[in-house]
Design a protein around this motif. Structure first.
Motif, mmCIF file in Angstrom:
data_model
loop_
_atom_site.group_PDB
_atom_site.id
_atom_site.type_symbol
_atom_site.label_atom_id
_atom_site.label_comp_id
_atom_site.label_asym_id
_atom_site.label_seq_id
_atom_site.Cartn_x
_atom_site.Cartn_y
_atom_site.Cartn_z
ATOM 1 N N GLN A 86 0.624 -12.968 18.008
ATOM 2 C CA GLN A 86 1.713 -13.922 17.816
ATOM 3 C C GLN A 86 1.730 -15.026 18.865
ATOM 4 O O GLN A 86 2.349 -16.060 18.661
ATOM 5 C CB GLN A 86 3.063 -13.188 17.822
ATOM 6 N N HIS A 87 1.061 -14.785 19.974
ATOM 7 C CA HIS A 87 1.045 -15.768 21.067
ATOM 8 C C HIS A 87 -0.393 -16.031 21.504
ATOM 9 O O HIS A 87 -0.837 -15.562 22.558
ATOM 10 C CB HIS A 87 1.885 -15.270 22.246
ATOM 11 N N PRO A 88 -1.123 -16.818 20.719
ATOM 12 C CA PRO A 88 -2.528 -17.084 21.057
ATOM 13 C C PRO A 88 -2.696 -17.819 22.385
ATOM 14 O O PRO A 88 -3.784 -17.791 22.969
ATOM 15 C CB PRO A 88 -3.027 -17.923 19.874
ATOM 16 N N GLU A 89 -1.626 -18.421 22.870
ATOM 17 C CA GLU A 89 -1.736 -19.119 24.159
ATOM 18 C C GLU A 89 -2.081 -18.153 25.291
ATOM 19 O O GLU A 89 -2.668 -18.543 26.300
ATOM 20 C CB GLU A 89 -0.449 -19.897 24.479
ATOM 21 N N ILE A 90 -1.750 -16.893 25.111
ATOM 22 C CA ILE A 90 -2.109 -15.889 26.129
ATOM 23 C C ILE A 90 -3.622 -15.730 26.174
ATOM 24 O O ILE A 90 -4.233 -15.707 27.247
ATOM 25 C CB ILE A 90 -1.419 -14.535 25.844
ATOM 26 N N LYS A 91 -4.253 -15.659 24.991
ATOM 27 C CA LYS A 91 -5.715 -15.537 24.935
ATOM 28 C C LYS A 91 -6.377 -16.787 25.503
ATOM 29 O O LYS A 91 -7.385 -16.699 26.208
ATOM 30 C CB LYS A 91 -6.170 -15.308 23.496
ATOM 31 N N VAL A 92 -5.814 -17.940 25.213
ATOM 32 C CA VAL A 92 -6.364 -19.205 25.736
ATOM 33 C C VAL A 92 -6.294 -19.200 27.261
ATOM 34 O O VAL A 92 -7.260 -19.578 27.945
ATOM 35 C CB VAL A 92 -5.594 -20.415 25.147
ATOM 36 N N MET A 93 -5.181 -18.761 27.796
ATOM 37 C CA MET A 93 -5.008 -18.709 29.247
ATOM 38 C C MET A 93 -6.047 -17.778 29.878
ATOM 39 O O MET A 93 -6.649 -18.101 30.911
ATOM 40 C CB MET A 93 -3.589 -18.217 29.577
ATOM 41 N N ILE A 94 -6.295 -16.646 29.248
ATOM 42 C CA ILE A 94 -7.285 -15.691 29.775
ATOM 43 C C ILE A 94 -8.691 -16.298 29.717
ATOM 44 O O ILE A 94 -9.463 -16.199 30.678
ATOM 45 C CB ILE A 94 -7.218 -14.366 28.988
ATOM 46 N N LYS A 95 -9.017 -16.943 28.587
ATOM 47 C CA LYS A 95 -10.335 -17.577 28.447
ATOM 48 C C LYS A 95 -10.535 -18.668 29.497
ATOM 49 O O LYS A 95 -11.610 -18.790 30.077
ATOM 50 C CB LYS A 95 -10.500 -18.154 27.044
ATOM 51 N N GLN A 96 -9.503 -19.448 29.733
ATOM 52 C CA GLN A 96 -9.607 -20.510 30.761
ATOM 53 C C GLN A 96 -9.822 -19.911 32.134
ATOM 54 O O GLN A 96 -10.625 -20.418 32.941
ATOM 55 C CB GLN A 96 -8.354 -21.372 30.744
ATOM 56 N N PHE A 97 -9.141 -18.835 32.426
ATOM 57 C CA PHE A 97 -9.300 -18.161 33.727
ATOM 58 C C PHE A 97 -10.733 -17.666 33.893
ATOM 59 O O PHE A 97 -11.350 -17.844 34.935
ATOM 60 C CB PHE A 97 -8.307 -17.007 33.852
ATOM 61 N N ILE A 98 -11.266 -17.049 32.838
ATOM 62 C CA ILE A 98 -12.636 -16.520 32.900
ATOM 63 C C ILE A 98 -13.651 -17.648 33.077
ATOM 64 O O ILE A 98 -14.602 -17.535 33.857
ATOM 65 C CB ILE A 98 -12.954 -15.676 31.652
ATOM 66 N N GLN A 99 -13.453 -18.760 32.375
ATOM 67 C CA GLN A 99 -14.343 -19.907 32.508
ATOM 68 C C GLN A 99 -14.318 -20.468 33.924
ATOM 69 O O GLN A 99 -15.347 -20.860 34.465
ATOM 70 C CB GLN A 99 -13.971 -21.001 31.498
ATOM 71 N N GLN A 100 -13.144 -20.521 34.527
ATOM 72 C CA GLN A 100 -13.027 -21.033 35.905
ATOM 73 C C GLN A 100 -13.694 -20.095 36.895
ATOM 74 O O GLN A 100 -14.242 -20.532 37.905
ATOM 75 C CB GLN A 100 -11.574 -21.254 36.264
ATOM 76 N N MET A 101 -13.652 -18.815 36.610
ATOM 77 C CA MET A 101 -14.310 -17.842 37.493
ATOM 78 C C MET A 101 -15.830 -18.009 37.447
ATOM 79 O O MET A 101 -16.501 -17.808 38.448
ATOM 80 C CB MET A 101 -13.951 -16.405 37.093
ATOM 81 N N ASN A 102 -16.350 -18.358 36.292
ATOM 82 C CA ASN A 102 -17.803 -18.482 36.117
ATOM 83 C C ASN A 102 -18.347 -19.781 36.697
ATOM 84 O O ASN A 102 -19.555 -19.941 36.808
ATOM 85 C CB ASN A 102 -18.179 -18.380 34.638
ATOM 86 N N LEU A 103 -17.504 -20.725 37.040
ATOM 87 C CA LEU A 103 -17.978 -22.009 37.591
ATOM 88 C C LEU A 103 -18.439 -21.891 38.992
ATOM 89 O O LEU A 103 -18.519 -21.328 39.832
ATOM 90 C CB LEU A 103 -16.876 -23.058 37.516
#
Length: 103
Positions: A86-103
């Motif tokens: 119901q709140h896909p923004e949570i998944k987006v937030m997690i994906k963004q966090f993971i992408q920033q970690m990989n940089l």
């Protein structure tokens, strides 16, 4: 003596007329959300997570189980799954966090 028997008969008749057979109460309709929780299949879920709840929530969860027959594990798994859907923004937030970690 016959007057006493007649009076007793009259009292019995009055009492039996006053007593109406108890009607069996219809169970309330099952809410759609409860049907969805019952249908939620968590049999293939193998991972465990230790979570903490306050005492009032634990009491409510245990009462929910008694009232519905739904296991608390199923309810919590459904609830978290439903929250994330119901709140896909949570998944987006997690994906963004993971992408920033990989940089």
């Amino acid at each position: 003596m016959s007057n006493i028997k007649t009076l007793a008969d009259q009292l019995r008749n009055n009492i039996s007329k006053q007593e109406t057979p108890k009607q069996v109460a219809k169970p309330p309709p099952v809410p759609a959300i409860l049907e969805r929780i019952r249908k939620y299949d968590n049999r293939d879920h193998k991972s465990l997570m230790h979570i903490r709840f306050d005492a009032d929530t634990i009491k409510m969860l245990n009462q929910f189980k008694m009232a519905t027959g739904v296991d608390v594990t199923r309810l919590v798994a459904f609830s978290v799954h439903h929250l994330l859907e119901q709140h896909p923004e949570i998944k987006v937030m997690i994906k963004q966090f993971i992408q920033q970690m990989n940089l």
